[in-house]
Design an enzyme around this catalytic site. Sequence first.
Site, PDB file in Angstrom:
ATOM      1  CD  GLU A 199      -2.866  -1.154   2.455  1.00 32.93           C
ATOM      2  OE1 GLU A 199      -2.787  -0.269   3.125  1.00 32.93           O
ATOM      3  OE2 GLU A 199      -3.512  -2.149   2.752  1.00 32.93           O
TER       4      GLU A 199
ATOM      5  CD  GLU B 228      -3.307  -5.782   4.268  1.00 32.66           C
ATOM      6  OE1 GLU B 228      -4.053  -5.107   4.816  1.00 32.66           O
ATOM      7  OE2 GLU B 228      -1.909  -5.517   4.190  1.00 32.66           O
TER       8      GLU B 228
END
Length: 448
Positions: free
Chosen positions: A161, A357
């Site tokens: 991320e 995720e």
Amino acid sequence: MAIDFPPGFELGVATSAWQIEGDVAGRGRCNWDDFSERPGAVVDGATGEPACDHVHRLEEDLDLLMWMGVDAYRFSISWPRAMDGDRLRPEGIDFYDRLIDGLLARGIRPVATLFHWDLPSELEAAGGWPNRDTALRFADYAAAMGERYADRVDRWATLNEPWCSAFLGYCSGYFAPGRKEPGASLAAAYHLILGHGLAIERLRSAGARNLGIVLNVIPVISETESMDDATRHVDAVQNRIFLDLLAGRGVPADLRQSASSVTDWSFVREDDNAVLSAPIDWIGENYYSVMRVAEPDLDNTAAIGQDTAAFPACPPLRFAPRPPFTDMGWEILPEGIELALREITDHLPGVPIWICENGAAVEEVTDADGIHDAVRIEYIDDHLRALTRAVERGFDVRGYYAWSLMDNLEWASGWTKKFGMIRVDPETGTRTPKDSARWYRDVLAARP
Ligand code: IFM
């Protein structure tokens, strides 16, 4: 009804180093150690010590993974634990040797992320990701990890991320290092992807296989036509800057123009393009929610300021999530996963996708029978079903890792938000599987 996974679909769980490891004394310091010690930076004052004390409870945690029956475990390597400047740190290397070998001994595939936000403090002090040199240091670290672990790690992610590192770290200042400099955040975004590309080349030379990167592409939805420009801008900062760089398209032209008031883009070098778009074997997506962009609301000016601070030169807007929400205030929208897959596939056709995720911080009820987290079960079940539908419709998704194996330090939210399928008592470190852990175990076991 059992979920119908495609043949060979990989199921696992994920964690990250700073959130679980503890043992701060056994490694070098990082940006999050420094940030978390600043009064007010983390809501409950939690720091990286002891986190889940995972370093000292490694065998117990490995046994929990085996009990759960996962195919793969996605963990991150702490750069300042593995390296001391440009040298390997023997105790840290020994720890990751034991982690990786312990997984393999239990029949679990090791999936390693090299950077999940914990930057060595000395590199942060030297300018952090807005500084081009950090990308070069990252590539050296990646090469060292590749040389050590290529023979045993099944799948590698360079970054997790990068949006959070770049924009929460250097623009809104909500995350470490807490800087509020829009121009620097754009340079950080660029250098993160540069570091990723350099790392891919070095990992490949070291013989590492299955190389990729993990983004958090968040579908941005315009609530009204009048908000289309704002929506495009948010999408450019949240998603397209990363996807376009990876796809070899450079910085999106609309962002180059709209952010010209905060940067002159002098950090962009045209001859970086081949490195930025170095071929990858897979791409990871962390999907939690969507962003809905609505007209600014005059009664809600504080919220507008807070949200748009992360977006340089952003037109006035308001984020308007719709219920139901998780404890994070994130809208629950399982079918949004397909919008994220579409945006990724449009940019990187032919690159297989792993959901790296997905999960939820939710209300839990504890009684004599256990820890009941029905909303988390429903959330993960609904997302797995939405995902398998997307695969049926042709998206090339090969795996899913639930976030998270266990409760852990939720960054600036400290211990106040819990994503784990296993409870970790913050005082004693005791691990207790919640209902969701048993449910996920049954899902895994029910596969043919
Ligand atoms: O805990 C984080 C993780 O570190 C990165 N992705 C989102 C999770 C939940 O906020």
